[in-house]
Design an enzyme around this catalytic site. Structure first.
Site, PDB file in Angstrom:
ATOM      1  N   HIS A  16       0.832  -1.211   0.000  1.00  0.00           N
ATOM      2  CA  HIS A  16       0.000   0.000   0.000  1.00  0.00           C
ATOM      3  C   HIS A  16       0.863   1.255   0.000  1.00  0.00           C
ATOM      4  O   HIS A  16       0.587   2.207  -0.743  1.00  0.00           O
ATOM      5  CB  HIS A  16      -0.906   0.045   1.246  1.00  0.00           C
ATOM      6  CG  HIS A  16      -1.925  -1.028   1.317  1.00  0.00           C
ATOM      7  ND1 HIS A  16      -2.008  -1.904   2.375  1.00  0.00           N
ATOM      8  CD2 HIS A  16      -2.939  -1.364   0.485  1.00  0.00           C
ATOM      9  CE1 HIS A  16      -3.014  -2.724   2.188  1.00  0.00           C
ATOM     10  NE2 HIS A  16      -3.595  -2.426   1.039  1.00  0.00           N
ATOM     11  N   LYS A  40     -17.001  -7.064   4.447  1.00  0.00           N
ATOM     12  CA  LYS A  40     -15.812  -7.702   5.015  1.00  0.00           C
ATOM     13  C   LYS A  40     -15.884  -7.715   6.535  1.00  0.00           C
ATOM     14  O   LYS A  40     -16.432  -6.802   7.138  1.00  0.00           O
ATOM     15  CB  LYS A  40     -14.538  -6.930   4.627  1.00  0.00           C
ATOM     16  CG  LYS A  40     -14.110  -7.055   3.212  1.00  0.00           C
ATOM     17  CD  LYS A  40     -12.785  -6.311   3.019  1.00  0.00           C
ATOM     18  CE  LYS A  40     -12.249  -6.460   1.618  1.00  0.00           C
ATOM     19  NZ  LYS A  40     -10.967  -5.742   1.469  1.00  0.00           N
ATOM     20  N   ARG A  89      -1.555  -5.950  -8.198  1.00  0.00           N
ATOM     21  CA  ARG A  89      -0.397  -6.820  -8.003  1.00  0.00           C
ATOM     22  C   ARG A  89      -0.311  -7.920  -9.046  1.00  0.00           C
ATOM     23  O   ARG A  89       0.761  -8.419  -9.358  1.00  0.00           O
ATOM     24  CB  ARG A  89      -0.459  -7.484  -6.623  1.00  0.00           C
ATOM     25  CG  ARG A  89      -0.332  -6.531  -5.469  1.00  0.00           C
ATOM     26  CD  ARG A  89      -0.650  -7.235  -4.192  1.00  0.00           C
ATOM     27  NE  ARG A  89      -2.054  -7.652  -4.269  1.00  0.00           N
ATOM     28  CZ  ARG A  89      -2.692  -8.340  -3.358  1.00  0.00           C
ATOM     29  NH1 ARG A  89      -2.080  -8.739  -2.284  1.00  0.00           N
ATOM     30  NH2 ARG A  89      -3.961  -8.662  -3.504  1.00  0.00           N
ATOM     31  N   SER A 126      -2.415  -7.510   2.822  1.00  0.00           N
ATOM     32  CA  SER A 126      -2.958  -7.501   4.177  1.00  0.00           C
ATOM     33  C   SER A 126      -3.340  -8.908   4.605  1.00  0.00           C
ATOM     34  O   SER A 126      -3.198  -9.277   5.768  1.00  0.00           O
ATOM     35  CB  SER A 126      -4.181  -6.586   4.251  1.00  0.00           C
ATOM     36  OG  SER A 126      -3.820  -5.261   3.986  1.00  0.00           O
TER      37      SER A 126
END
Length: 168
Positions: A16, A40, A89, A126
């Site tokens: 990040h 989430k 990514r 994460s």
């Protein structure tokens, strides 16, 4: 020009911060939205995640950090932001982000800008950090976070463990 970089940052990682660094080189001002995604189950509270972001971003950059519970498109429209920054990514990220971009195109006038983390942080996530936490191996997670944020995260974990063991 204002750009918005939104995410749950649960917790913020070097991936990040790589994207944040690249975005601050491109835009006049970057608003980092620490989002509370109701879909989430977050490991850290929105206040804790916001503090971890604050500890991970160098002072002096043109950055505004906002704990945010609404719809990102509304924030973009209210602030007049011209870009939404998204980190990519891999191909899986790209497919997901392309779906989100359709929503952005239909609800804002902002363009989506995709940035990848610097190569050493390309696969940092994460989820990986939370995996270390879940297995009780918090120390290895330090390789994926800014040191000050990692130290604060360990304090949050210690407090969380005390609450769950009934030792408050």
């Amino acid at each position: 020009m204002i750009a918005v970089y939104a995410g749950s940052f649960d917790p913020i990682t070097l991936g990040h911060t790589s994207v944040i660094d690249r975005a601050t080189n491109l835009f006049d001002e970057l608003h980092i939205l620490v989002a509370n995604n109701r879909a989430k189950k977050h490991h850290f509270t929105i206040g804790q995640r916001t503090e971890l972001v604050r500890l991970s971003v160098p002072p002096g950059k043109r950055i505004k950090i906002v704990a945010f519970e609404g719809i990102v498109a509304d924030y973009v429209n209210e602030t007049g932001a011209k870009a939404i920054v998204r980190g990519i990514r891999n191909a899986t990220d790209f497919e997901y982000e392309m779906q989100l971009e359709q929503y952005v195109r239909n609800t804002t006038k902002a363009d989506t800008v995709y940035l990848s983390p610097y190569t050493p942080n390309m696969q940092t996530s994460s989820s990986l950090v939370r995996m270390f936490i879940a297995t009780g191996k918090v120390e290895p997670a330090g390789a994926f976070m800014v040191e000050a944020a990692f130290e604060q995260m360990k304090m949050y974990e210690s407090e969380n463990n005390q609450r769950h063991s009934g030792n408050e």
